[in-house]
Design an enzyme around this catalytic site. Structure first.
Site: not given
Ligand code: CP3
Length: 354
Positions: A27, A31, A40, A77, A154
């Site tokens: 990540r 944010r 964003r 994602d 999911y």
């Molecule tokens: O690592 C990176 O920088 C690459 C981008 C990346 C995102 N999601 C961007 C994202 C990666 C590799 C993921 C993987 C992901 N997405 C996982 C597995 C990795 C982990 O963390 O265990 C999972 C379970 C998801 C599903 C997902 N996407 C959730 C549960 C959420 C909301 C939770 C949260 O952190 O807000 C997301 C949204 C998400 N994916 C964001 C980002 C940067 C936040 C969205 C925003 O900008 O509001």
């Protein structure tokens, strides 16, 4: 294609000698960075950033402008696949991902179509090509997907879950239906990752965030078996180089001994298993990536440096370590603190390599 100037990540993932331990952060685009929040906000929401290749490229590169990182990771994602299958992904403000049409019955599962990834997910491959062009060989680009089990949680629950009641109910009452769902997701994921590789992804990571919510036997049957299908179907060489595959089951612990047998190149390790123990589990057959507790980044620079030193010491000498957190960086982190971590890896890791 430009020659890769910094291939530390690719060498470390293949357990080849390196001068210092490479570092990237799960990540790393996200944010905690004000410049990410600005993009964003302008785009409107998270999926609008993912689906616009120029914006996805911009936010992928943001952390590389700030820190001496050894890899970029595609901004996307794990839920793009079910979105492409027509489940209607949306993000409710502050509540995480939701699906308008979750998949809950055996007939929902049988009716699920494997999408044409080029047609439905072309925006992701275009983002990969754009990022590779902009990186211009500076560092490798990591592509990724979720594990079928994690993505299926999911799809079935329709949202983030704590107890996975619906999908675990399906596992007991109709395991064949669940296996069909996992198979459909695994086949689509294989196509999706191979298209990322063809577009220029130089390493692949599979995120199995929720595999360890299953008992050991169910983990092997439902999560590991579906990751195995992906590993078996992946393109392992492109542009004359091996494309390493990293599997990450959060909380895997001793299950890492089973994960090694898939034929992957590396395992991600969360912070609940120290790297010395993980190294015993995997018997130096694969590389390890991790595993500083993300909460350490809330501490002072001195404590962060000590945390980095402890992780490097825990892995010990020799090749096969990629520095990372044990899970994603959280939005509350001060960006300066990540700089302290990255600088500490550069400074403290050369002593572990000849
Ligand atoms: O690592 C990176 O920088 C690459 C981008 C990346 C995102 N999601 C961007 C994202 C990666 C590799 C993921 C993987 C992901 N997405 C996982 C597995 C990795 C982990 O963390 O265990 C999972 C379970 C998801 C599903 C997902 N996407 C959730 C549960 C959420 C909301 C939770 C949260 O952190 O807000 C997301 C949204 C998400 N994916 C964001 C980002 C940067 C936040 C969205 C925003 O900008 O509001």
């Amino acid at each position: 294609m430009a020659q890769l100037k910094n291939d530390l990540l690719l060498r470390a993932l293949l357990r080849e000698p390196v001068e210092r331990t490479p570092v990237w952060i799960m990540r790393q685009a996200g944010r905690y960075l004000p410049e990410y929040r600005q993009v964003r906000e302008q785009a409107g929401d998270f999926m609008s950033v993912c689906s616009n290749p120029d914006l996805a490229c911009e936010v992928t590169l943001q952390p590389l402008r700030r820190y001496k990182l050894d890899a970029a990771i595609l901004f996307s994602d794990i839920l793009t696949i079910p979105d492409a299958m027509g489940l209607g992904l949306y993000f409710a403000a502050g509540e995480g991902p939701r699906f308008e049409r979750p998949v809950q019955t055996a007939s929902d599962i049988r009716n699920l179509q494997r999408p044409d990834v080029e047609q439905k997910l072309g925006y992701v491959f275009e983002a990969v090509r754009t990022i590779r062009r902009e990186l211009n060989g500076s560092v490798p680009l990591i592509g990724f997907a979720g594990s079928p089990w994690t993505v299926a949680t999911y799809m079935v629950e329709g949202r983030s879950s704590r107890d996975f009641a619906t999908i675990k109910g399906l596992a007991t009452e109709d395991p064949e239906a669940l296996l069909l769902l996992l198979d459909t997701v695994a086949q689509t994921t294989t196509d999706y990752l191979n298209a990322q590789v063809a577009a220029g992804a130089q390493a692949i990571m599979v995120f199995d965030t929720w595999g360890a919510a299953l008992g050991a036997d169910d983990y092997r049957r439902f999560s590991l078996a579906s990751m195995q299908k992906i590993v078996d179907g992946l393109t392992r060489e492109n542009e004359g180089r091996r494309v390493p595959v990293i599997l990450f089951t959060k909380g895997a612990g001793p299950l890492m001994t089973d994960m090694v047998e898939t034929g992957c190149d590396a395992l991600g390790v969360d912070w609940t298993t120290d790297l010395a123990t993980a190294r015993e589990y995997v018997a130096d057959k694969v590389a390890l990536q991790g595993n500083l507790n993300p909460a350490t980044l809330r501490e002072s620079p001195e404590i962060i440096r000590q945390g980095v030193a402890d992780v490097l010491e825990s892995y010990g000498s020799g090749p096969g370590h990629v520095f990372n957190l044990g899970h994603g960086i959280t939005p509350d982190i001060d960006p300066e603190h990540l700089g302290v971590l990255v600088d500490a890896v550069h400074e403290l890791s050369p002593q572990y390599h000849d």
